[in-house]
Design an enzyme around this catalytic site. Structure first.
Site, PDB file in Angstrom:
ATOM      1  CG  HIS A 264      -1.769   1.381   1.393  1.00 22.74           C
ATOM      2  ND1 HIS A 264      -3.155   1.207   0.901  1.00 22.74           N
ATOM      3  CD2 HIS A 264      -1.492   2.720   1.874  1.00 22.74           C
ATOM      4  CE1 HIS A 264      -3.434   2.310   1.240  1.00 22.74           C
ATOM      5  NE2 HIS A 264      -2.765   3.069   1.748  1.00 22.74           N
ATOM      6  CD  GLU A 265       1.579   3.505   3.780  1.00 16.99           C
ATOM      7  OE1 GLU A 265       1.669   4.652   3.179  1.00 16.99           O
ATOM      8  OE2 GLU A 265       0.489   3.325   4.474  1.00 16.99           O
ATOM      9  CG  HIS A 268       0.353   6.323  -0.689  1.00 16.17           C
ATOM     10  ND1 HIS A 268      -0.653   7.118  -1.101  1.00 16.17           N
ATOM     11  CD2 HIS A 268      -0.198   5.646   0.519  1.00 16.17           C
ATOM     12  CE1 HIS A 268      -1.831   6.755  -0.446  1.00 16.17           C
ATOM     13  NE2 HIS A 268      -1.573   5.986   0.425  1.00 16.17           N
ATOM     14  CD  GLU A 294      -5.309   6.300   0.594  1.00 16.83           C
ATOM     15  OE1 GLU A 294      -5.853   4.992   0.540  1.00 16.83           O
ATOM     16  OE2 GLU A 294      -4.254   6.758   1.330  1.00 16.83           O
TER      17      GLU A 294
END
Lengths: 499, 499
Positions: A264-265, A268, A294
């Site tokens: 997830h990170e 980003h 997101e």
């Protein structure tokens, strides 16, 4: 002031802002990752001082004149300069409209409220937190009025996180999610759970750290530009495209926890790492909105990271790092396990299917808070009722209920919807991507380069140069339609659970 | 300007300096510990910008007037205020003499040079580093001239690190060391080596990290105020007494390497952690001089850390963390091993006996650099020749030779002599301490609290409040005499090697 002087002033301002943002960003990162606990007071002093400096850097008559000069002569400046001035003017207007004493009072309140919330959450003591939440709601309502008194306050707050978002657009969005996904959620909940027992073994932290390195390599994250650290709550921060950091949190008894934080990170981070060279060290050099950010993190986490092809690429790496724990597990079993879907209490641990309902609840709560239609003392009961209505779960304590998230304690109302919007944007982007090429053969081989190049081309490289709506349009090539998201979830989970 | 206005201005200046020093210190620490490699350029930009700001904060007419006002009315201010003004005036004078553009250029150069040196050391590529070293030497020579053109440049640089130190004093100091210690070094080198084989086993890094925690506890380092990180070259940095960081470097095949780094840096940290509350967030809140700082770090590293009583306290901790590797080792064997004395290549790994010779070489090198009597391209050959002359060792590569230390890359010339002075100060302090109480029974029990309290009382708490010479006098109670140091080494190593 001549246009040349105005442009020079704007460049000077941005160079200064870059330096201060970098310094404050690293101070904050250090506070979260490495600093000893008693250092907080000294850091607060430094941050307070530097915040004052950055406020005065932006809010002064010379800056105002420079920005107005540039914006009044748009035809004589480059699109990049115009956009820089536009965004700076927005920041200027936001800052100048809030009286300095209220801004400081709010900052102080938020610092206190954060500490009180930490304690209150530990003790499940909503009453201790309620007076702070009440004040935070008041401030938010008042600040929204300062910003634009002609619009409903909650719309103004939403706009602050996701430009152009209104309740008029979000009401049908969340209604659609609830209407279409509730039957799937209920149906899935009635089926047997997939086996996830192989995740709940002992995964030594030093093995997990090595696994993170492999995972970052699999995602194509360049380690000379992207670091990883450890924090209680994972996040991503960026100073420029040559210096991006992700964090993760290792749970020794659950390897999936950190694994999906890293993915997830990492999503980003890929966004920030992909911003164009030309916009570095300006105010354009960062992701456009929370929702678009997101859309990228959840793209990698869910659309890629929880796909069967990715599980096939992932499994050999897991078996390399955790040979005993992952012995005999198949890619199909891994795929089933990482997609275990069940109504649950905690948003950050929610699966892809039920996640939107957690957000829908917070959206409805925030509308009630800002409108004043619910008293602060009534909020926990409303929260608990909604969790029953939307997800069929009983909230045993405020700790696992209304006190679970940091956002309200941190002063932020209107942030949550970005999470759901981002998820929905991502699915429509995937659909657009699939029209151009089939990403899944690459993904199965553990090669995300074409996927990342496509997103880089459509989204990442622009930073804040394009408006959010133009950016989204650029990636999806048609109007935003949440049915893509709903249909994707219906299809994926119907197949997984043989509905 | 009234005295009240002047004091207010001085307080305002110090608050600002604290904030900027904190921010720049954390940026630098992050650069050394966590930042990805490509981040150097962006960090150099930020550091360059902030250096400019801090320069202008200090160097302006209002500050000058404030400091002169305070210093001209010493009878009406507290000793603390007077000392603050005195030190700020010294900084002001030093800074005002350096043209701002040169100051900024030097800061930028140092940031770049640090990164280049890291690479150059890895590749043993002196040629890559040489142009940076040349510029750093030029800057130092020029800055010394700006500061005091009436004195030899190297004396001015020495004075910057160790107030009042001159080549006139250091020449006989290093001559004494060379004259008295060379016979001991040669004699020791002719005796059989103690067994150190138990250090050269595999010590997994995660076990060494746990051992560092125990070691910090043994030293009485409060973890809520003192962090530890990992760097190539260990150091200590401090932002205030509630936020001190040490770093270490782990070698998997040598546990003693990091162990003595932690003890050495822990000594620096205890100094900073022991500064008085009243001087925090002022320019007095830090160790007095490099030499006094080294007197503390080397006190813990050598006088305590390489004593037999400390080895008795250390052994059980080592056996707890490394049960297989340390099985059957006695405290006496450990004591002999940690005091193995042999002429060697690397200063930071040098034993207590030969250490002074490494410094003597650097002292002679720095004199040549600053005088210009040697070209930058000739320095590696000179270095290698001196290592042959002073220590009888052959330098196989620049990586293990002239590129080994960070100091010159970091812009610092004139720093090294402080290490030898500090070692000598420490021995005389120990002698003074032993007149008041016997520390060794405590040390053997693993209790350093009385030792640290004594040093805290005599040295640590004052920060920069007293002058360096007053501080040293406070601790040793008589004039400085390097014979204490020489005799201590003669006695210790004669006994250890049965000379």
């Amino acid at each position: 002031m001549t246009l040349e002087q105005a442009l020079a002033k704007m460049n000077e301002l941005q160079a200064a802002q870059q330096a201060y943002n970098h310094a404050m960003g690293v101070l904050s990162l250090d506070g979260d990752t490495a600093a000893p606990s008693a250092s907080a007071k000294g850091r607060a002093e430094t941050m307070g001082y530097l915040s004052g400096v950055t406020y005065r850097l932006l809010v002064n008559d010379e800056v105002k004149e420079a920005l107005e000069t540039i914006l009044s002569e748009r035809s004589r400046v480059t699109p990049m300069q115009a956009r820089q001035a536009e965004l700076l003017k927005e920041d200027y207007d936001d800052s100048v409209r809030i009286p300095m004493d209220e801004y400081i009072a709010f900052s102080t309140l938020v610092t206190q409220s954060n500490a009180v919330w930490h304690e209150a959450k530990l003790k499940s003591d909503y009453a201790a937190f309620a007076p702070y939440l009440e004040k935070i709601i008041d401030f938010n309502r008042r600040f929204a009025g300062y910003k634009d008194a002609t619009k409903p306050a909650y719309d103004v707050l939403l706009d602050g996180f996701e430009k152009g978002t209104t309740t008029e657009a979000l009401d049908p969005f969340f209604s659609l999610l609830r209407e279409k996904l509730t039957p799937v959620i209920l149906e899935v909940a009635s089926r047997p759970e997939p086996d996830t027992s192989f995740f709940q073994q002992r995964f030594p932290l030093h093995d997990q750290r090595l696994f993170s390195d492999k995972l970052m390599a699999l995602m194509g994250l360049p380690r000379d530009r992207c670091g990883i650290a450890e924090t209680e709550h994972p996040f991503t921060t960026n100073f420029n495209k040559w210096d991006v950091r992700i964090t993760t949190h290792y749970a020794e008894n659950d390897v999936a926890d950190s694994m999906y934080s890293v993915i997830h990170e990492g999503g980003h981070a890929l966004y920030e790492l992909g911003t164009a060279d030309e916009i570095q060290f300006t105010n354009l050099a960062s992701g456009a909105t929370m929702g678009l950010h997101e859309s990228q993190s959840r793209f990698y986490e869910n659309l890629i990271g929880r796909s069967l092809p990715f599980c096939r690429a992932l499994l050999p790496l897991m078996q390399e790092c955790f040979p005993q724990q992952m012995q005999g597990v198949t890619a199909e079993q891994l795929y089933a396990a990482v997609n275990k879907a069940r109504p649950s209490l905690i948003r950050t641990q929610a699966d892809e299917l039920t996640y939107g309902m957690h957000i829908a609840i917070r959206y409805e709560m925030e509308k009630l808070m800002i409108s004043g239609d619910a008293k602060v003392s009534e909020l926990p009961a409303i929260w608990n009722r909604m969790y029953k209505d939307y997800l069929g779960v009983t909230v045993p304590s405020d700790r696992e209920g209304i006190l679970q998230d940091v956002h309200w304690a941190g002063g932020q109302l209107g942030y949550f919807p970005s999470y759901a919007l981002g998820s929905a944007y991502g699915v429509q982007m995937l659909s657009a991507m699939e029209k151009e090429f089939d990403p899944w053969a690459d993904v199965e081989k553990g090669d995300l380069s074409r996927v990342t190049a496509w997103l880089g081309e459509k989204i990442h490289r622009y930073g804040k140069l394009l408006t959010p709506s133009a950016l989204l349009q650029n990636a999806i090539g048609q109007p935003f339609d949440p049915n893509f998201y709903v249909e994707y979830l219906q299809k994926k989970f119907s197949a997984l659970y043989r509905l």
